[in-house]
Write an enzyme that holds these catalytic residues in place. Structure first.
Site: not given
Ligand SMILES: [Zn+2]
Length: 417
Positions: A204, A117, A179, A119
């Protein structure tokens, strides 16, 4: 070499990742990133410094970081496609798919998707180096350094060393918007079925431990109505706050009851429930006419996201038996499914072997369900520790960042070459 390398260098980067730098990191201003940004020696640390230098807090347009990613992916030989949309605040957001080994004719099917992601969560203005990647004691500090620009930097560095002409199966890099405010970009990709994937690694911070299952995330706003009156004459009114308190008491009992539905591997091993915000009433001497509270629950796999909601609805019926005038509205705004990938999955096994760590689970929301909706077997994986994300001084360890480059390169070789 600073970030203002000449544009003529774009297109022929020499890659030499894997060597943590001892020097001060080159930093870029956001405005530098769309010009000649690719250094003659692009390391994963420099890439991360450039990504961190772009302010991509979710409330802002993400066109600038997308431009950077487009240039990097095109320089590496990928075909790119932007999928722009306007968010509910009128701000343009772009999802980006970079594709190799296939074409955008009809929704492409890719073997492996690396998903990150674009952002970040906001940063405190007192953190003056939030956009300036700073190294100290083997750690790289900056907003997004951990969540999740480190994974993106590792993916961009990994593709630089792959000979795309040798790909047997299509590879995609997927960069999503928003996200951090509800996985909104990934949900759009899933809804539009813009591609399908056999395997997806969702970036992540997991400290390079492959995560093969995640709790779902559900959210509702509950409004309980009463009848306003002077507090000296309770018989003339009905307190929405007392009513809400009765319902919340039952919701607390639900939180206890659902602990018996256990799913080993999660901590805690059951669905959790939280009333996070409550507000109601207008003055101390007015019987409250309205009380609102938030209800959030995180479901273990194999439990329907409606399960808790139905228990709450039953609780409302119970309360109403004693108070026929009880009025309550439940606005179930969000129901993100849990996910679970088999421990036998080739992707999970590969990551376990390559990272040297057994797989685990996450209790926070991710884009995994959207990738599953696109047909993929999913693992959550990336450098950095989620416990240090979303805070001032977020960081990624340099050794994990470099390890991630190696592991992603091996993943591409394993699944696409
Ligand atoms: Zn994240």
């Amino acid at each position: 070499m600073g970030l203002k390398a000449e544009a003529s260098r774009v297109g022929s980067p020499t890659v030499r990742e894997g060597q943590p730098t001892n020097q001060a990191l080159p930093h870029g201003r956001a405005s530098d990133t769309n010009r000649g940004f690719i250094d003659s020696v692009m390391t994963v640390e420099k890439t991360l410094a450039q990504l961190v230098a772009v302010d991509s807090v979710s409330s802002r347009p993400n066109a600038e970081i997308i431009s950077y990613l487009v240039a990097r992916c095109e320089a590496a030989g990928f075909t790119i496609k932007r999928f722009p949309h306007t968010d509910e605040n009128g701000v343009e957001k772009i999802n980006l798919i970079a594709l190799a080994g296939s074409e955008f004719s009809g929704p492409p099917t890719v073997e492996l998707a690396l998903v990150g992601h674009t952002d970040t969560v906001p940063y405190d203005p007192v953190w003056t180096e939030a956009l300036r990647l700073t190294e100290k004691d083997g750690k790289l500090f900056g907003r997004g350094a951990c969540d999740t620009k480190a994974f993106i930097a590792a993916a961009l560095t990994a593709i630089d060393s792959i000979d795309l002409s040798k790909l047997w199966k299509p590879l995609a890099l997927v960069f999503t918007a928003d996200e951090e405010i509800g996985c909104l970009g990934a949900k759009r990709l899933a809804q539009a079925q813009l591609f399908t994937a056999r395997y997806a690694i969702v970036g992540e911070p997991t400290s390079l431990q492959p995560m093969r299952a995640g709790k779902g995330y559900c959210f509702a706003e509950v409004t309980v109505r009463g009848r306003e009156a002077h507090s000296a004459y309770p018989g003339l009114g009905a307190s929405a706050i007392f009513r809400a308190a009765r319902l919340i008491g039952r919701i607390e009992q639900i939180a206890q009851k659902i602990k018996s539905d256990r799913h080993a591997g999660f901590d805690p091993p059951y669905t959790t429930l939280n009333v996070g915000v409550i507000e109601g009433g207008t003055a101390k001497n007015i019987i409250a006419g309205e009380c609102r509270f938030t209800l959030e629950w995180r479901t273990v796999p194999r439990q329907d996201s409606d399960y808790v909601l139905n228990l709450v609805r039953e609780a409302v019926s119970e309360v109403r038996k004693q108070d026929p005038d009880f009025v309550c509205e439940i606005d179930a705004a969000r129901a993100d499914e849990s996910f679970e990938t088999s421990s036998d999955s080739e992707l999970v096994r590969f990551l376990e072997n390559t990272a040297g760590k057994g797989s685990g689970t996450v209790a926070f929301g991710t884009e995994a369900p959207s990738m599953i909706a696109l047909g993929a077997e999913v693992a959550i994986f990336g450098p950095g520790d989620i416990r240090f994300a979303h805070r001032t001084g977020e960081f990624v360890p340099v050794d994990q960042l470099n390890d991630c480059v190696r592991i992603l390169r091996q993943a591409i070789e394993r699944f696409c070459l």
